[in-house]
Write a protein that holds these residues in place. Structure first.
Motif, PDB file in Angstrom:
ATOM      1  N   ARG A  15      63.496  36.671  17.673  1.00  0.00           N
ATOM      2  CA  ARG A  15      62.416  36.752  18.655  1.00  0.00           C
ATOM      3  C   ARG A  15      61.051  36.663  17.964  1.00  0.00           C
TER       4      ARG A  15
ATOM      5  N   TYR B 131      54.286  37.289  23.909  1.00  0.00           N
ATOM      6  CA  TYR B 131      55.268  37.312  24.980  1.00  0.00           C
ATOM      7  C   TYR B 131      54.719  38.165  26.123  1.00  0.00           C
TER       8      TYR B 131
ATOM      9  N   ALA C 135      59.255  39.037  30.848  1.00  0.00           N
ATOM     10  CA  ALA C 135      60.538  39.110  30.145  1.00  0.00           C
ATOM     11  C   ALA C 135      61.436  40.182  30.757  1.00  0.00           C
TER      12      ALA C 135
ATOM     13  N   ASN D  84      68.241  38.406  26.146  1.00  0.00           N
ATOM     14  CA  ASN D  84      66.942  39.057  26.024  1.00  0.00           C
ATOM     15  C   ASN D  84      65.978  38.183  25.214  1.00  0.00           C
TER      16      ASN D  84
ATOM     17  N   HIS E 276      62.603  36.240  26.526  1.00  0.00           N
ATOM     18  CA  HIS E 276      61.309  36.383  25.870  1.00  0.00           C
ATOM     19  C   HIS E 276      60.685  35.015  25.581  1.00  0.00           C
TER      20      HIS E 276
ATOM     21  N   ALA F 108      59.052  33.743  28.395  1.00  0.00           N
ATOM     22  CA  ALA F 108      57.889  34.544  28.780  1.00  0.00           C
ATOM     23  C   ALA F 108      56.689  34.334  27.867  1.00  0.00           C
TER      24      ALA F 108
END
Lengths: 307, 307, 307, 307
Positions: free
Chosen positions: C134, C152, C157, C189, C193, C196
């Motif tokens: 991420r 983000y 998210a 997840n 992200h 987002a």
């Protein structure tokens, strides 16, 4: 156990009549669209040869897909089982009656003989083995019914041919997979004539008496198909006879049956009776709305079903 | 009419035994793959309470999807019909038991309660209304069978959870359509435990006696579900109980039934008897190969079927 | 040949503005639904490093699926081609972006990396090879853009995770076919992200400059991917980058591009420029309505396209 | 930047020749099955009017589906855009070229003009507006090519008609949805004649020069279609021209193109040249195996593509 009587049948028709107006008369051809939507009839033919009836039970209507059971019976007389069941399956389709999707995926073998594709294969088989398949089916039906006045409705048959593109597509697709042996147009013409048979509830109950009587016609006393064939035909009707409403029909009515978009339904209680109902308005699966309700009520009031 | 006897059953097993070797034992989890392929048993439980059996009829095996009929019965005790049938349909799927295609097209409503998606919805419903659904289903089964020694096979249940991705996908897809109310993993765990019930043919024939007796258990005398519910459950079994081999099973055997990939099949002749067979090798539809043949032979030799 | 100028861009925005009100802002999560529908911006970044812009070109928005092109670029740095293209295809899907039907038929191999299933496979690949995927994607994007303030949007998210059932179903289905290696939830997840990321049109045009410049970032001067990889990535964007509106977009605009349900579209004219537009209302394929119209007009007025 | 020369083309053919033996010559009709599998040719026609060629570039072969681009061009001369694009779509199908599944779901509107269904709609349109569509298409092609000796291969056309059931099914299905206006058989006959055009690589490169030259034929100097129409036609070729291998072709070759099962492929680099290759063996998508490889190599060696 309660007995079927004209009063019981009249009472059932009285109770289901309010459903009229909540369904939809088939309107893809004018000859069907113009039928009054308030026709309502029911007839029982017992294995003892008794007719019990109510409402418009003697008025002839277009039997449409109910003819698929007659054509298949005739084919069962002419062909060995493996000849039939290698060209058409025995499973519910889970799809609309005229869907081509499954037919393409399954390479031209229709799921069962009661969807259009399957009935067209059966018509192709009759064409191959019979010199005059159209006349032969008519004679066969007249004898089963004991009524020589039964006719094809020429207007309906012609009108169907005018709207035959979808069925032509189905036939050509099967031919592309090698599962169609004759010229497409003449076979479709015979197929549409079979659909255009005009019969009443009483006619239909008599005609299909062999399904309730181990293959022997109550009307004629003749063995039409063998007991084991009859069991199998009833099984097919129970799982595949009501388009994609077969599960719902088994759930509510609990009898093998076959419906047509003319609003007729034939059902049988093996060992006891054959039944025919007629009400032109259809539910979303294409089965007679009030007709199904009448059969459900009959099953409940007689305490009879195959389950 | 011929009667079912241990000799008749033994003879049937003798005749179908040559089929062993021509099917395939389920091998997606090791716990099933290691079952000897030559197990073969049959048991009848008559509505008079008589047990007739032959072969490995007393040996417990993994009932797998047969449990779907038990879970649905329990749900029918807990929910109103409209609560159940708004979340799951009543029609044959025409697709493989674990297909997600139809489920997506039909927006998360499974076709019937006997495909995986439908049984998972039922498991979700049990989770919502029961404090300890797993224990409750076990107690329910033990009482129906009259045997408090019935257990979940923990190794099978654990092994199923290790291979649960496809069923998790099904559950999440239904949740995305709003047709799944609880956490996915615990529901799947209960679902897999139900599949991991270990029961013998005799156990199963006794357990399902209520289906042959208008909802009243022959074993306990208790009314499990109402007669009309029983008719409906049998109708669902007849049209949807044998995966996408339901039509073929109706055609050959002619009884409502439910199969499992452990090789068991339960079938009923309403008003007369419940029957269970076991032979681990499966046909291409996932139903016991020799088991189906044994039921077909039994139907023919007794001259009994629903058709 | 006419040149892109701020006036030309302003004029284009003026001409497409009447389309606002004729599309639909994405509303499956509240964080997207609340964006004012009249935002409208465009930015060009030429291979000479010049920024030309008009309207809300500096306002950051949720880039959503545009991030799929960034994730794939990062995966192309980390994996050999055959490692990627054995797990995800290169063909248009011909289906909705979140359809599972094709994914089941094609046994868990997504059609291309720009439908949800394909992007989730790419996220799975990043998870396998990166310690902190991420953070790494964020750093990668910041460098490409030359802006360390890119973040983000945590609300978006989180909101996506609350509506992740469908994507979880997709991931579990791929795992059931062996095409998913990590735990489902953490990968989703990270995937959400990436969707987002908040960036402006100017940010996006700069970030994707390497696609117009044979893989070398105009912003940083670094070679991000090789020229041949760039050609291939542009080809994938041209055939698969606009959901099931890719054909229409090629027909009207004629540039490789990638859209997001936040209303952004990135497009490139290889050898010349990268372009980003933003207008939140979407057409029926999920692509920005006014954004597509602006790009079509730009293509026509500049006389530039790949065709 | 390297230039195309006969030597470069010869070298490319030398390098791809080892692929011969690894594909499969189309064998659904005898007239195609008997073509020697080792034919291999390539021709370039530059926008300056220069022909560069190698191998069997002057030998005529059956152009098959390449004719779909010619028919569409002719229809674009005869019809307004909205007349065409209301009857056929612009999106990749994601399905096999002769699939009927999508056509049923999407109610008789083919996805694009390069799958069979779409080309049959175009043939139906030509039938409606032209007095002698078959002769007109031949004249149109001869003029574009500058060669009055081009003919229909009557044996191929007749052979196609003998195997036309699948295409007849497609036409009838569209007619059932109201998207087919003429008699099926004559339209199919014209369609198959178009497929049976015999042309060489040099012929094809010359014929399609208008696609590389903003709609103006390099051969004749005439404006065949407008620049904007040309852009759109190239876009359709890029997204839909290579059956369900369009993505792979864009990925590897990066040019708009159209293939035929006779083993020919036409491709263009807008602003520069049109190219034709021929090698009869096909890959699994039905595109020439060695032909695609030759175009990929040409793209790499010239450093030219649309991306």
């Amino acid at each position: 156990m309660p007995q079927a009587t004209p009063e019981l049948l009249s009472n059932i028709l009285y109770q289901v009549r309010p459903l009229i107006g909540k369904g939809k008369v088939a309107n893809y051809i004018p000859a069907l669209a113009c039928i009054p939507n308030d026709k309502l009839g029911i007839a029982i033919y017992t294995n003892d040869g008794e007719v019990i009836k109510a409402g418009d039970a003697d008025e002839a209507f277009s039997i449409q897909s109910i003819s698929k059971a007659l054509s298949l019976t005739l084919a069962m007389q002419l062909y060995q089982p493996e000849e039939i069941w290698s060209r058409v399956g025995k499973e519910p389709s889970g799809q609309a009656f005229n869907s081509m999707i499954q037919l393409e995926v399954e390479q031209g073998i229709p799921r069962n003989p009661f969807i259009n594709a399957g009935a067209i294969v059966v018509a192709d088989m009759l064409q191959t083995r019979l010199a005059a398949p159209r006349q032969r089916l008519l004679d066969f039906t007249r004898k089963l019914c004991g009524d020589t006045d039964i006719v094809y409705d020429k207007v309906v048959a012609f009108s169907e041919m005018q709207h035959s593109d979808r069925n032509a597509a189905i036939a050509y697709l099967m031919r592309s997979f090698g599962n169609f042996d004759n010229e497409v147009i003449p076979v479709l013409n015979n197929y549409f004539h079979a659909c255009a048979l005009k019969m009443s509830c009483v006619d239909l109950a008599k005609t299909f008496s062999y399904l309730a009587n181990k293959g022997q016609s109550v009307q004629t006393g003749k063995q039409i198909i063998q007991p084991n064939q009859t069991k199998r035909l009833n099984a097919l009707l129970a799982t595949c006879g009501l388009y994609d409403g077969a599960g719902e029909f088994a759930f509510r009515v609990g009898m093998p049956g076959k419906s047509g978009v003319g609003g007729g339904i034939v059902a049988v209680i093996p060992g006891e009776m054959s039944i025919a109902v007629w009400s032109p308005e259809l539910d979303k699966s294409g089965n007679s709305l009030a007709g199904t309700a009448a059969l459900e009520m009959l099953s409940n009031q007689l305490g009879r079903s195959i389950f």
